[in-house]
Design an enzyme around this catalytic site. Sequence first.
Site, PDB file in Angstrom:
ATOM      1  N   CYS A 110       9.630   7.980  14.101  1.00  0.00           N
ATOM      2  CA  CYS A 110       9.678   7.504  12.733  1.00  0.00           C
ATOM      3  C   CYS A 110       9.795   8.709  11.811  1.00  0.00           C
ATOM      4  O   CYS A 110       8.982   9.623  11.877  1.00  0.00           O
ATOM      5  CB  CYS A 110       8.401   6.728  12.442  1.00  0.00           C
ATOM      6  SG  CYS A 110       8.096   6.486  10.703  1.00  0.00           S
ATOM      7  N   TYR A 130     -14.460   3.565  -6.601  1.00  0.00           N
ATOM      8  CA  TYR A 130     -13.582   3.418  -5.436  1.00  0.00           C
ATOM      9  C   TYR A 130     -13.308   4.811  -4.856  1.00  0.00           C
ATOM     10  O   TYR A 130     -12.165   5.230  -4.719  1.00  0.00           O
ATOM     11  CB  TYR A 130     -12.257   2.744  -5.785  1.00  0.00           C
ATOM     12  CG  TYR A 130     -12.378   1.440  -6.539  1.00  0.00           C
ATOM     13  CD1 TYR A 130     -12.441   0.224  -5.860  1.00  0.00           C
ATOM     14  CD2 TYR A 130     -12.425   1.424  -7.942  1.00  0.00           C
ATOM     15  CE1 TYR A 130     -12.535  -0.976  -6.562  1.00  0.00           C
ATOM     16  CE2 TYR A 130     -12.527   0.233  -8.645  1.00  0.00           C
ATOM     17  CZ  TYR A 130     -12.582  -0.954  -7.947  1.00  0.00           C
ATOM     18  OH  TYR A 130     -12.668  -2.125  -8.652  1.00  0.00           O
ATOM     19  N   CYS A 151      -2.227   2.266  -7.007  1.00  0.00           N
ATOM     20  CA  CYS A 151      -1.107   2.165  -6.057  1.00  0.00           C
ATOM     21  C   CYS A 151      -0.317   0.884  -6.280  1.00  0.00           C
ATOM     22  O   CYS A 151       0.534   0.529  -5.482  1.00  0.00           O
ATOM     23  CB  CYS A 151      -1.615   2.258  -4.617  1.00  0.00           C
ATOM     24  SG  CYS A 151      -2.868   1.031  -4.238  1.00  0.00           S
TER      25      CYS A 151
HETATM   26  N1  SAH Z   1     -10.204   7.685  -4.375  1.00  0.00           N
HETATM   27  C1  SAH Z   1     -10.136   7.667  -2.939  1.00  0.00           C
HETATM   28  C2  SAH Z   1      -9.970   6.258  -2.338  1.00  0.00           C
HETATM   29  C3  SAH Z   1      -8.961   5.355  -2.950  1.00  0.00           C
HETATM   30  S1  SAH Z   1      -8.515   3.951  -1.987  1.00  0.00           S
HETATM   31  C4  SAH Z   1      -9.053   8.590  -2.454  1.00  0.00           C
HETATM   32  O1  SAH Z   1      -8.211   9.046  -3.234  1.00  0.00           O
HETATM   33  O2  SAH Z   1      -9.026   8.883  -1.262  1.00  0.00           O
HETATM   34  C5  SAH Z   1      -9.535   2.690  -2.568  1.00  0.00           C
HETATM   35  C6  SAH Z   1     -10.915   2.707  -1.992  1.00  0.00           C
HETATM   36  O3  SAH Z   1     -11.619   1.596  -2.568  1.00  0.00           O
HETATM   37  C7  SAH Z   1     -11.022   2.523  -0.481  1.00  0.00           C
HETATM   38  O4  SAH Z   1     -11.807   3.551   0.051  1.00  0.00           O
HETATM   39  C8  SAH Z   1     -11.711   1.148  -0.318  1.00  0.00           C
HETATM   40  O5  SAH Z   1     -12.575   1.112   0.799  1.00  0.00           O
HETATM   41  C9  SAH Z   1     -12.495   1.041  -1.596  1.00  0.00           C
HETATM   42  N2  SAH Z   1     -12.841  -0.296  -2.089  1.00  0.00           N
HETATM   43  C10 SAH Z   1     -12.146  -1.450  -1.958  1.00  0.00           C
HETATM   44  N3  SAH Z   1     -12.749  -2.441  -2.651  1.00  0.00           N
HETATM   45  C11 SAH Z   1     -13.845  -1.907  -3.239  1.00  0.00           C
HETATM   46  C12 SAH Z   1     -14.854  -2.417  -4.105  1.00  0.00           C
HETATM   47  N4  SAH Z   1     -14.862  -3.681  -4.503  1.00  0.00           N
HETATM   48  N5  SAH Z   1     -15.817  -1.571  -4.526  1.00  0.00           N
HETATM   49  C13 SAH Z   1     -15.822  -0.267  -4.148  1.00  0.00           C
HETATM   50  N6  SAH Z   1     -14.883   0.264  -3.343  1.00  0.00           N
HETATM   51  C14 SAH Z   1     -13.902  -0.538  -2.893  1.00  0.00           C
END
Ligand code: SAH
Length: 455
Positions: free
Chosen positions: A161, A314, A410
């Site tokens: 890929c 998050y 995203c």
């Molecule tokens: N800021 C981080 C992760 C972003 S992805 C980075 O850049 O790596 C989004 C994240 O939100 C994931 O880790 C997922 O597990 C988390 N997530 C999803 N729903 C959520 C919620 N209701 N409350 C808190 N975190 C959540």
Amino acid sequence: MKRTTPVKKNEMITLEIEDLTHEGSGVGKVDGYPLFVPKTLPGEKATVKVVKVNKNFGYGKLIDVLEPSPERREPTHQCGGCQLQHMSYELELEMKHNQVKNVMKKIAHLDHVPVHEPIGMEHPWRYRNKVQMPVGERDGRLITGFYQPRSHRIIEMTDTCLVQDELIDGIVETVRDEAERLGIKAYDEKAHQGVLRHIVVKIGKAMKEAMVIIVTRTKKLPHADQIIAKIRETHPHVTSIMHNINPERTNVILGKTTKRLWGEDYIYDKIGDLTFAISARSFFQVNPIQTKVLYDKALEYADIGEDDIVIDAYCGIGTISLFLAQRAKKVYGVEIVPEAVNDAKKNAVLNGMTNAEFVVGAAEDVMEQWKNDGLQPDVIVVDPPRKGCDETLLQAMITMQPKRIVYVSCNPATLARDLRILEDGGFATKEVQPVDMFPRTYHVECVALMSRDEK
Ligand code: SAH
């Protein structure tokens, strides 16, 4: 009476393509009736077979390009993963730019807010640090690949890929072939029987190391020792082999239980000067080169002072939090996956940071709690999954009145929806910067800066 459409199913037509959807499908019209034709480009004339006819629009299949667009490129490789290989990267970025501008107008009603040109990659290939492939069976053989769009039929991937990092090459195949040799059955979704569901590989690009996660329906992975031996012998850069158990009927790939089969519980990667430990079930951005670009932009927008209190909602394994913590007085991170929060705490220690605190929970609940506790952040950063922020969380942010909000997203559509709510709550969107984290696919990431409206 059934309204007649200007085309019939299975009809062959010559179509001029006028437009491009944000999913990369060409659009042409027959007497005003739009037909969506994947793999065609604006300005092209093509022979198209009508495959589906709805009341107000239909779908066509490209049979032959009669007059190609100068933006057309020969796809080097076709599977279910990428949608945009048939167009130039310049056109892809333009399409992503238009998509973000479009939602900012139509959903957020923020026509005046500058949407910058997407920051693309110099070499938009070989960027992905993670692959997750479903395992199926065909003619008594185990197959791995990608799901065909909008289905659960596996398109078998027979060669490499081109968007995934070279360090991943061959690992999925080794596990699949060894499992086949050992007589392990693929999971059958319909019957909810069988063993092997997915093979997941994650790499730490900077450290050049890989983690293999074998996902089964069953508690036991048969012949685990032989599989481990085969992986180690074939791919010496694999430093972690994990077994994840997912007994549920679900589309979610990983189950709640993860066991170590061999090696370390983590792989490590570096972004800028910081090092991160990543465990099997934790989220980590899939494009490490662009992650640096994305985080730099988020940091620039956050404009942190040394007395600032910051919330990173998050937060995953605490990546953005720790970048913020390099400048801030104190950072609070919240994340729903407990393993990710453990990683975040470990990462704070790993990088010698003592001013970051991480909490497990739903961001919407924890934010509400922080608000009730009287926490007053100067800056809030959010980086939610595709569905965007929960309304409770947006309202809590509005009540907390930070000076700035940095929204990393995203999914442009939910970003625009949430910006509208925050605007109505007294924040003003200053600018939006798309960053191309997912070249050759129609996904686009954005960072938006909002500040408290001092009217
Ligand atoms: N800021 C981080 C992760 C972003 S992805 C980075 O850049 O790596 C989004 C994240 O939100 C994931 O880790 C997922 O597990 C988390 N997530 C999803 N729903 C959520 C919620 N209701 N409350 C808190 N975190 C959540």
